[in-house]
Scaffold this active site. Structure first.
Site, PDB file in Angstrom:
ATOM      1  N   ASP A 106       1.024  -1.014  -0.054  1.00 23.31           N
ATOM      2  CA  ASP A 106      -0.234  -0.121  -0.170  1.00 23.31           C
ATOM      3  C   ASP A 106       0.867   1.360   0.092  1.00 23.31           C
ATOM      4  O   ASP A 106       1.263   1.506  -1.039  1.00 23.31           O
ATOM      5  CB  ASP A 106      -0.936  -0.146   1.163  1.00 23.31           C
ATOM      6  CG  ASP A 106      -1.783   0.993   1.289  1.00 23.31           C
ATOM      7  OD1 ASP A 106      -1.998   1.779   0.487  1.00 23.31           O
ATOM      8  OD2 ASP A 106      -2.642   1.030   2.287  1.00 23.31           O
ATOM      9  N   VAL A 156      -9.387  -3.279   0.147  1.00 20.34           N
ATOM     10  CA  VAL A 156      -9.752  -4.736  -0.463  1.00 20.34           C
ATOM     11  C   VAL A 156      -9.770  -5.647   0.639  1.00 20.34           C
ATOM     12  O   VAL A 156      -8.960  -5.647   1.440  1.00 20.34           O
ATOM     13  CB  VAL A 156      -8.959  -4.890  -1.634  1.00 20.34           C
ATOM     14  CG1 VAL A 156      -9.212  -4.271  -3.110  1.00 20.34           C
ATOM     15  CG2 VAL A 156      -7.394  -4.873  -1.506  1.00 20.34           C
ATOM     16  N   ASP A 162      -7.769  -8.830   5.233  1.00 22.21           N
ATOM     17  CA  ASP A 162      -9.009  -8.842   6.269  1.00 22.21           C
ATOM     18  C   ASP A 162      -9.412  -7.406   6.414  1.00 22.21           C
ATOM     19  O   ASP A 162      -8.742  -6.475   6.171  1.00 22.21           O
ATOM     20  CB  ASP A 162      -8.629  -9.255   7.528  1.00 22.21           C
ATOM     21  CG  ASP A 162      -7.687  -8.221   8.261  1.00 22.21           C
ATOM     22  OD1 ASP A 162      -6.843  -7.955   7.524  1.00 22.21           O
ATOM     23  OD2 ASP A 162      -8.152  -8.000   9.489  1.00 22.21           O
TER      24      ASP A 162
HETATM   25  P1  IMP Z   1       1.713  -0.547   3.554  1.00 17.88           P
HETATM   26  O1  IMP Z   1       2.806  -0.828   5.081  1.00 17.88           O
HETATM   27  O2  IMP Z   1       1.075   0.753   3.683  1.00 17.88           O
HETATM   28  O3  IMP Z   1       2.283  -0.795   2.273  1.00 17.88           O
HETATM   29  O4  IMP Z   1       0.723  -1.615   3.996  1.00 17.88           O
HETATM   30  C1  IMP Z   1       0.897  -2.994   3.889  1.00 17.88           C
HETATM   31  C2  IMP Z   1       0.137  -3.668   4.674  1.00 17.88           C
HETATM   32  O5  IMP Z   1      -1.312  -3.293   5.096  1.00 17.88           O
HETATM   33  C3  IMP Z   1      -0.341  -5.060   4.013  1.00 17.88           C
HETATM   34  O6  IMP Z   1       0.691  -6.027   4.254  1.00 17.88           O
HETATM   35  C4  IMP Z   1      -1.962  -5.243   4.594  1.00 17.88           C
HETATM   36  O7  IMP Z   1      -1.585  -6.001   5.614  1.00 17.88           O
HETATM   37  C5  IMP Z   1      -2.344  -3.909   4.912  1.00 17.88           C
HETATM   38  N1  IMP Z   1      -3.409  -3.287   3.899  1.00 17.88           N
HETATM   39  C6  IMP Z   1      -2.800  -2.293   2.753  1.00 17.88           C
HETATM   40  N2  IMP Z   1      -3.963  -2.174   2.255  1.00 17.88           N
HETATM   41  C7  IMP Z   1      -4.911  -2.936   2.574  1.00 17.88           C
HETATM   42  C8  IMP Z   1      -6.169  -3.274   2.120  1.00 17.88           C
HETATM   43  O8  IMP Z   1      -6.808  -2.709   0.990  1.00 17.88           O
HETATM   44  N3  IMP Z   1      -7.024  -4.326   2.936  1.00 17.88           N
HETATM   45  C9  IMP Z   1      -6.539  -5.127   3.615  1.00 17.88           C
HETATM   46  N4  IMP Z   1      -5.129  -4.806   4.360  1.00 17.88           N
HETATM   47  C10 IMP Z   1      -4.326  -4.045   3.573  1.00 17.88           C
END
Ligand code: IMP
Length: 180
Positions: A106, A156, A162
């Site tokens: 994300d 999502v 989840d």
């Molecule tokens: P980041 O550190 O912002 O890249 O987020 C990564 C983590 O956030 C992922 O491994 C997911 O566990 C969670 N995450 C990010 N977007 C979503 C989503 O749309 N649905 C569910 N979990 C998400």
């Protein structure tokens, strides 16, 4: 289109089980080709990647190892930003070909915070594979080598992902409804 309800939100079908499986097979084929003759160590990031990692691993024909680690808890609909190593890394990464397996990238913050620990162990090579990438949500750019689907910046669930604990069991991926 199928609509489901998890807690207080509704979600609509986004990626079917068939489309996901086709993509997983395609990604495994690339990995089989790129790691021919090597013995990579796959590090799957829990919790979300468990289903993707299992399916991907089933389609690998090369010699490969896998381990699972937990880096972060993701609560509600916003990334907490807290990175917690709850389940540690029990493999020596020195000289290994390491492949990180994520369900979704994300903002990139989770992996960004983990990479220094990884590099510290001096792996021979290092690549990232993710099923989903919210490219437009990137805050911490990462070198992502294998991406299944680039998706819009919408929440999502399903296929391991989840919403407050629910939805991980779904075979398909669902997107938050426009009117949710
Ligand atoms: P980041 O550190 O912002 O890249 O987020 C990564 C983590 O956030 C992922 O491994 C997911 O566990 C969670 N995450 C990010 N977007 C979503 C989503 O749309 N649905 C569910 N979990 C998400």
């Amino acid at each position: 289109m199928t609509t489901i309800k998890l807690h207080d939100k509704t979600f609509d079908t986004y990626l079917s089980a068939e489309i996901i499986q086709e993509k997983v097979i395609e990604m495994a084929a690339s990995l089989n080709n790129d790691y021919k003759g090597k013995r990579p160590l796959f590090i799957a990031i829990l919790n979300g990647s468990f289903m993707f990692a299992a399916d991907l691993f089933k389609h690998l024909t090369i010699d490969a190892e896998i381990c699972f680690i937990k880096l972060a808890s993701y609560r509600g609909m916003k990334s907490t930003g807290h990175v917690i190593t709850a389940i540690g890394l029990d493999h020596d990464l020195f000289g290994r070909d390491v492949v990180i397996v994520e369900d979704i990238v994300d903002t990139g913050k989770t992996l960004h915070n983990f990479l220094p620990q990884l590099h510290h162990q001096q792996p021979a090579s290092f690549k990232i594979v993710t099923l989903l990438h919210k490219a437009e949500a990137t805050v911490f750019p990462l070198p992502i080598d294998y991406v299944g689907f680039i998706i819009p910046d919408k929440f999502v669930v399903g296929y391991g992902l989840d919403y407050d604990g629910l939805g991980r069991n779904l075979k398909e991926i669902y997107q938050l409804s426009a009117n949710a």
